[in-house]
Design a protein around this motif. Structure first.
Motif: not given
Lengths: 849, 386
Positions: B320-323, B329-331, B362-364, B366-370
């Motif tokens: 939940l915190e990640v989402l 923060n978009d990413v 989410l999708f990954k 460049d080493d980051a999730y959006r």
């Protein structure tokens, strides 16, 4: 008319259709959907939500009537209306039974359909069988059902078991014979309720309170059908004020409309009185319907007016001399919230706040059931709303205006007293304004009335001590000054406040009030402090001497001497006296001041004395100072000549000493500013390798210095490569490795190293590596590793909170959502350092990208 | 085409998902069973319903929803009854008189079969009854496909009502059924549900227990289909959306699942009805903003509430915190993920993020999730972030 307002189902069909003047858009939209949906496949179900009196039941009935009079629809679609009295509809099988009975009645079958369910009684599939029977009858008769279900949430949905909820979803997904348009006064706020599986099949339509324009529109339309006409334009502002109070509830608006008709010249307040009288039967009913415990809770919440916590409610309710358990209150609050009597205000903690949902109901309650003070608050509310509508003034502006009125001498003392009482109990006014209000109110009161003015309680003294500890000297002082009886303790605290606030004379005045016998060491020490700030060092000196001489324990004497030395050093910038006391401290075994002495000479850039003290130490046999001396010359004072001499001296006696080779390499870099410094160090590294010293400290130090250099020039890849050669057995290696790993976004490995290091490192080692530790922590913050960093600060044995206080508060700045109170503890003196840290972190985010 | 928002799309409301349907038939031709995998609201149930209504020749589809089932025997009973009641059996009965008598025999077990008269004896083993029923279906009758909707929920129900072992045995029993000699080459299963199957299986047993089931992914619509979809939805309206405006709609929605397209179309109609002005970019922006109004709570809340079924305790807190972080923060990058994992004491974040990626949150890159869907992101930002 009032009876019609309260019971739409009891209104004649034609009357309801004629008086259906608002919510027309939503009616048209729903009817269009009903008309176009042929129910070949499952159709959209609806749930209409809104407070009591918002027009939900009227809307459902209006739709039902429209279907009944539309031949194209009534030929195949059977509208069923279940009203709020359908208390027996609590399970799925109840619903099918009730529909079978309804069809029996509608088609006059003599109860045949329902009778057929007798066959299924006692079977495990009873519900499924009843449902299948209903569907088969509908199919046979070529009819479909639309169920208008009032109070759908509370009567039906809330009572379904888990299994029934899933079953209900299966039906909604697949059944094309029944569609549901429900209405519910229960507003389902939280996530949990909507997780029920069937909700996604309902489209929610929320009936909000009418806004100002809609209220005006409603009244305009009602005017069309009324014999009595009012001047709507003239009453516009009044309609707006009262629309706010009613929360746009149609039922209450329709009542106030009548009041405006009969009272055209009254103020809003007078209108309010009228409506309160008229509305009493409805609200009284609302209260009397509640179970006893809920009534008690409502009493507390209503009288508090502002939103209150469960704990506050508990404090105000006693049952047989015992406080009501908060668990019980929470359960009742949930119920009250569901019934739309109260409203939950979300906070960022688990402790939510509650208030009466319809503010008008709350005003009524205060007027009818409140004591003197409660009524006063309602007057305040109305005035506040009136002034808000005038110029949107804030509470601060209100106080300003009120004070002005008080000073004009035209204000009624008893009203002023009521207002002051009300404000004293309000959490929305700050201490400063509170004090101002009490002071100004007191001016217009007679002696008797003044006795009723609220006093500052002892609790406030305790609060003052807490504030002082939190370095909030100004706030602490304000509270302490309002204490009537000032004890020595209070005065001592006031002295500390004044010293914190840099008012030494005021502190001194208070100190003079404390008898000398009270605290002999404390008083001269603090007085000396005051005189130092006041620029009378002689007086201070005498007082300090007094404090020093009174102490008989040698060790404590050393400590006091050190503290006095530090006061001279930091407050008076009097290094001469500082050194005198440091020297006294040294004589009394206080070795901690040695670094202070070096500090003094460092600040003064007094190389001569510094060198003298180091040499003194070296001469005394502590040869480890030799390297310190080189490092001092090399790294701190950058006196490369002396460093070179010292290194040459060293190399003469110890040609192959790795230390000196290393220093030589350093010297090459620092002194000659050779662009090829990197190569020099790599050569040094090679030499050390060749000399078979690759496992020794010197080799590591070369790597360490290279790591530092790469950090310095921000060469991440090289830093990562070189640091991997370290096996991180000592502190610097651990720290460098973790710093570079964090820099390279490898948090997992960095955390492992840091954890291992901090569990094994000694206090001295941590002291020694302070700068690196600081860099590491700053980098952790730069890379947003707040929670891991917090675990470091939480290790009490590390004492990081004290050691890196500004960084700690910078961390708390980033975590203030999670720890709002912690950040507030930060003293004023830390504001600038913390701001600096935050700025540094921003810079580092770019540097260490 | 009718906007069937909230319900599985049927009839005129169904948009031709020919790519997915082709993929399904391709697997079915091999005789294998399928797990139809897709984030919720991508259109799984609609596809199943379409298969049932318009089967290719030689196929008989039976749709069964077992969402409320919480007992293994009840599961097989529901399937048994649905198969007997289905048009499939009626069709087969016309072809073969043998099956009629076989069903009559089976009715002996369960007395009568029919929508109303259905009765049960005590202690009927419906698994055995079902296998026996299958034994009477011949290969030449065509391939029977039993589509089980909300299968993962059924596992959860059994787990909750009984225990882990019962749930594990239930999964194995289904495997046994797929491999039963009377099922092989004649009967296949399509499993699906709004809760992801694999994490649910992993909760009770090894994933190898379903390694014979082939996964078919249902993807969002591609750009051209999405464009076509919006145009078709607009057919019934009094006003039109020109090509540029449809492009702009798709640009805003980004994740082109029918559900989100239906949502924005509904809100565009709402904006048009309240203003009566032609739809321009500003109107589309307004419609987009309206999507995240709380009246759409029933549509969005399950995205987040279903996570409680997949993740427990600190894992759920972490998710939940990640989402919410990504919403704001978009990413989210590795370092912030590391910080959150420390906060929630999570050792293995990879598995969790894989699920979030697989389930379309989410999708990954460049080493980051959006967020996969900006609408979901906006919803989370407005209603979940507090």
């Amino acid at each position: 008319m009032e009876s019609k307002i309260y019971n739409p189902a009891g209104q004649p069909k034609e009357w309801l259709i004629e008086h259906f003047v608002v919510r027309t858009n939503v009616f048209e939209k729903l009817f269009k959907d009903l008309q176009s949906g042929k129910m070949q496949y499952p159709e959209q179900h609806y749930l209409i939500q809104g407070q009591r009196g918002m027009g939900k039941t009227t809307l459902l009935l209006r739709l039902k009537y429209e279907i009944e009079k539309t031949p194209k629809l009534n030929a195949w679609l059977v509208p069923v209306f279940f009203n709020e009295e359908s208390y027996d509809l609590t399970t799925l099988s109840n619903l099918w039974e009730k529909l079978l009975k309804y069809l029996d009645n509608l088609w006059q079958t003599g109860g045949e359909y329902y009778k057929r369910t007798d066959e299924f009684v006692g079977t495990a599939d009873y519900e499924k069988s009843c449902y299948a029977l209903l569907v088969s009858i509908l199919n046979k008769e070529k009819k479909k059902l639309v169920i208008f279900f009032d109070n759908f949430g509370q009567l039906f949905l809330d009572n379904l078991s888990d299994k029934e909820q899933h079953r209900f979803r299966e039906i909604l997904m697949n059944c094309n014979d029944i569609r549901i348009i429900g209405a519910s006064a229960v507003v389902l706020h939280d996530l949990h309720d909507y997780s029920k599986p069937f909700f996604e099949f309902f489209r929610i339509i929320t009936l909000e309170g009418l806004n100002k324009d809609e209220t005006f529109q409603l009244i305009t339309k009602l005017q069309d059908k009324s014999e009595k006409k009012i001047n709507l334009e003239k009453n516009k502002a009044k309609i707006e004020t009262l629309a706010i109070l009613t929360g746009g509830v149609i039922r209450t608006i329709m009542l106030l409309y009548e009041v405006i008709l009969t009272d055209e010249d009254g103020t809003a307040l007078r209108d309010l009185d009228n409506i309160l009288d008229r509305i009493t039967p409805l609200f009284k009913h609302r209260i009397e319907d509640l179970p006893a415990q809920q009534r008690k809770i409502i009493d507390v919440i209503a009288k508090k007016w502002d939103a209150v916590s469960t704990k506050e409610i508990a404090e105000n309710i006693r049952e047989n001399g015992q406080p009501m358990p908060t668990k019980l209150i929470s359960a009742q609050l949930q119920q009250l919230e569901k019934n739309n009597v109260i409203e939950k205000k979300q906070t960022n903690t688990k402790n939510h706040l509650y208030q009466l949902k319809e503010r008008f109901f709350n005003i009524w309650y205060l007027m009818r059931n409140g004591d003197r003070m409660d009524k006063c608050r309602v007057v305040w509310l109305t005035r506040f709303l009136e002034s808000w509508y005038d110029d949107e003034a804030s509470i601060g502006d209100f106080i300003k205006r009120h004070v002005k009125l008080l000073r004009s001498g035209k204000y009624d003392p008893l009203s002023a007293l009521k207002l002051a009482e009300a404000w004293t109990n309000s959490s929305k006014i700050d201490l400063k304004n509170q004090a101002l209000l009490i002071k100004e109110t007191a001016e217009i009161l007679n002696e008797d009335q003044k006795k009723s003015l609220p006093r500052v309680s002892l609790e406030k003294l305790i609060e003052a001590v807490k504030l002082l500890r939190e370095k909030k000297a100004q706030e602490a002082l304000a509270l302490l000054q309002s204490v009537d009886q000032k004890s020595d303790k209070v005065n001592q605290l006031i002295v500390l406040c004044y010293l914190d606030l840099n008012h030494p004379q005021k502190a001194l005045d208070i100190l003079n009030l404390i008898p000398s016998s009270s605290s002999e060491i404390f008083k001269p020490y603090l007085s000396g402090w005051c005189y130092l700030i006041l620029g009378s060092p002689n007086k201070a000196y005498k007082l300090f001497e007094h404090a020093f001489e009174k102490e008989i324990n040698k060790k404590r004497k050393g400590v006091i001497a050190g503290a006095i030395g530090s006061l001279y050093k930091s407050i008076a910038n009097d290094n001469e006296n500082a050194l005198k006391y440091y020297s006294l401290a040294l004589q009394h075994d206080n070795k901690n001041v040695y670094s202070d002495i070096i500090d003094v000479y460092t600040i003064n850039e007094d190389y001569e004395n510094l060198e003298k003290y180091l040499l003194k130490a070296i001469n005394s046999g502590k040869i480890e100072f030799e390297k310190d001396l080189i490092e001092l010359y090399l790294f701190r004072y950058k006196d490369y000549k002396k460093a070179a001499n010292q290194i040459t001296k060293g190399l003469k006696t110890k040609i192959a000493d790795g230390d000196f080779l290393f220093y030589k390499a350093c010297l090459s870099y620092f002194h000659f500013h050779d662009n090829g410094f990197e190569k020099l160090f790599l050569d040094a590294k090679k030499e050390l390798l060749q000399s078979g010293n690759s496992m020794g400290a010197n080799y590591k130090r070369v790597i360490i210095i290279l790591s530092f250099l790469y950090i310095d020039i921000k060469s991440k890849d090289k830093a990562l490569k070189i640091v991997n050669e370290l096996d991180h057995t000592n502190g610097i290696e651990h720290l460098l490795k973790s710093i570079i790993y964090i820099w390279a976004n490898n948090a997992t490995d960095a955390f492992k190293i840091i954890k291992k290091y901090l569990t094994t490192a000694s206090r001295q080692e941590l002291e020694f590596n302070n700068n690196l530790l600081e860099l590491l922590i700053l980098l952790l913050l730069t890379k947003k590793q707040y929670h891991f960093t917090l675990t470091l600060f939480e290790k009490e044995d590390l004492n990081f909170k004290d050691r890196f206080k500004p960084i700690y508060y910078a961390l708390m700045h980033h975590m203030k959502d999670e720890y709002p109170n912690e950040y507030l503890k930060m003293g004023d003196e830390l504001k600038q350092p913390v701001a600096d840290v935050l700025k540094r972190i921003e810079e580092m985010a770019v540097e260490y990208a | 085409m009718k906007n069937s928002l909230g319900n599985p799309a049927r009839g005129d409301g169904f948009y031709d998902r020919s790519k997915e349907i082709k993929k399904i038939y391709r697997v079915l031709e091999t005789g294998a069973s399928i797990y139809l995998a897709a984030p919720r609201r991508v259109g799984k149930t609609s596809i199943l319903k379409h298969l049932e209504e318009f089967p290719q020749e030689g196929y008989h589809f039976i749709y069964v929803i077992t969402e409320s089932v919480d007992d293994p025997n009840e599961f097989f009973k529901v399937i048994f009854e649905e198969v007997i009641k289905s048009d499939v059996i009626k069709k087969i009965e016309q072809l073969s008189s043998a099956i009629t008598s076989a069903i009559a025999g089976l009715m002996g077990i369960v007395k009568k079969v029919g929508p109303v008269e259905l009765r049960e004896k005590e202690d009927v083993n419906y698994y055995d009854a079902f296998v026996e029923l299958l034994s009477h279906i011949k290969k030449e009758h065509g391939q029977v496909i039993i589509m089980i909707d909300e299968f993962p929920q059924t596992i959860q129900n059994i787990f909750d009502k009984h225990d882990k072992i019962t749930a594990a045995n239930f999964i194995l029993k289904n495997r046994e059924l797929r491999h039963n000699k009377h099922a092989l080459d004649k009967v296949s299963f399509i499993y699906t549900g709004s809760v992801s199957l694999f994490p649910m299986i992993q909760k009770v047993i090894e994933l190898t227990s379903i390694n014979d089931v082939r996964t078919v992914d249902v993807h969002p619509l591609d750009y051209d289909d999405a464009k076509d979809f919006i145009s078709k939805l607009m057919d019934n309206e009094e006003f039109t959306l020109d090509n540029d405006m449809i492009d702009y709609v798709l640009e805003r929605v980004k994740w082109l699942i029918p559900f989100h397209l239906q949502l924005i179309q509904q809100e565009i109609v709402d904006v048009y009805e309240s203003t009566n002005n032609p739809i321009d970019k500003a109107a589309i922006d307004q419609a987009y903003d309206q999507i995240v109004h709380s009246r759409n709570k029933p549509q969005f809340e399950p995205y987040f509430s279903r996570l409680t079924k997949i993740f427990k305790d600190s894992e759920y807190g972490f998710v939940l915190e990640v989402l919410t972080y990504v919403a704001n923060n978009d990413v989210i990058d590795n370092m912030v993920l590391s910080d959150k994992s420390v906060k929630h004491n999570i050792e293995d974040t990879k598995n969790i993020l894989d699920i979030l990626e697989g389930d379309g949150y989410l999708f990954k890159q460049d080493d980051a999730y959006r967020y996969t869907s900006p609408i979901l992101q906006s919803w989370c930002k407005k209603h979940i972030c507090k």
